[in-house]
Scaffold this motif. Structure first.
Motif, PDB file in Angstrom:
ATOM      1  N   GLU A  19      -6.820 -35.638  46.250  1.00 29.27           N
ATOM      2  CA  GLU A  19      -6.804 -35.519  44.820  1.00 29.27           C
ATOM      3  C   GLU A  19      -7.759 -34.162  44.162  1.00 29.27           C
ATOM      4  N   PRO A  21      -9.581 -30.484  43.943  1.00 36.47           N
ATOM      5  CA  PRO A  21      -9.640 -29.440  45.023  1.00 36.47           C
ATOM      6  C   PRO A  21     -10.948 -28.863  45.670  1.00 36.47           C
ATOM      7  N   HIS A  22     -10.502 -28.222  46.546  1.00 36.63           N
ATOM      8  CA  HIS A  22     -11.679 -27.512  47.109  1.00 36.63           C
ATOM      9  C   HIS A  22     -11.359 -26.326  48.208  1.00 36.63           C
ATOM     10  N   GLY A  25      -7.511 -26.205  49.693  1.00 34.81           N
ATOM     11  CA  GLY A  25      -6.536 -26.756  49.851  1.00 34.81           C
ATOM     12  C   GLY A  25      -6.978 -28.367  48.528  1.00 34.81           C
ATOM     13  N   THR A  26      -7.579 -29.520  49.972  1.00 32.95           N
ATOM     14  CA  THR A  26      -8.651 -30.679  48.720  1.00 32.95           C
ATOM     15  C   THR A  26      -9.655 -30.788  49.106  1.00 32.95           C
ATOM     16  N   HIS A  30     -10.282 -29.740  53.446  1.00 30.37           N
ATOM     17  CA  HIS A  30     -11.554 -29.701  54.257  1.00 30.37           C
ATOM     18  C   HIS A  30     -12.652 -30.617  55.160  1.00 30.37           C
ATOM     19  N   ASN A 143     -11.871 -19.270  51.628  1.00 30.78           N
ATOM     20  CA  ASN A 143     -12.836 -18.600  50.585  1.00 30.78           C
ATOM     21  C   ASN A 143     -13.567 -17.236  50.268  1.00 30.78           C
TER      22      ASN A 143
END
Length: 185
Positions: A19, A21-22, A25-26, A30, A143
């Motif tokens: 759950e 965030p990263h 996605g999550t 990652h 990113n």
């Protein structure tokens, strides 16, 4: 999926990694990508498991711990003593102090949890370097802003770490971070 990997993913899910965030996605997504990257580099099993759980205690760059440092036995039970020791070193690394030292053959690590200095074994230093490479490659891949803002600094970091990186990790760093020549006009 082997027993330790399954136990690690279960623990990560229980602690909310699916759950959080990263980039890309999550946090769990990652961590799983970092694990797969390390596997593709054919690192030892404890290193891959440490990569899968590298953010369990939070890191200097991602201060969202899934487990308190006092819960080290919980992670150790899931992934084994060797992998947990690597996770602790990774999470405890005071990057501002340690990263500039990584060109040294045997750099002193400053533990942000205890405030104490120590040295890693050669194997744990290699694991730390390879996990750092897999982590940062995944972050910049998901990113582009991080790549634009920090790509040059990461290239300098991995050049300092060159002697500690496994060859597959080094080649991935070159591919990801090395400055590209300007195209001919």
């Amino acid at each position: 999926m082997d027993t330790a990997t399954r136990a690690a993913v279960t623990l990560l899910r229980q602690r909310g990694a699916a759950e959080l965030p990263h980039p890309g996605g999550t946090l769990l997504a990652h961590l799983e990508r970092v694990y797969e990257t390390l596997r593709s580099w054919q690192v030892p099993d404890p290193v891959a498991l440490a990569g899968l759980t590298h953010a369990a205690y939070g890191t200097d760059g991602f201060p969202e711990p899934l487990l308190a440092v006092t819960e080290r036995p919980v992670l150790r039970a899931a992934i084994g003593e060797d992998a947990e020791r690597i996770v602790y070193a990774y999470g405890g690394c005071d990057r501002g102090t340690v990263y500039p030292r990584l060109s040294e053959q045997d750099p002193v690590f400053h533990d942000r949890f205890t405030g104490l200095d120590h040295r890693l074994t050669a194997g744990d230093l290699r694991a730390f370097a390879d996990i750092t490479a897999a982590n940062e490659i995944d972050v910049v891949t998901h990113n582009p802003d991080v790549m634009r803002e920090a790509g040059d600094a990461l290239w300098r970091l991995f050049n300092r770490m060159r002697d500690h990186l496994g060859e597959p990790a080094w080649q991935a760093c070159v591919t990801t971070f090395a400055p590209q020549p300007d195209p001919p006009h």
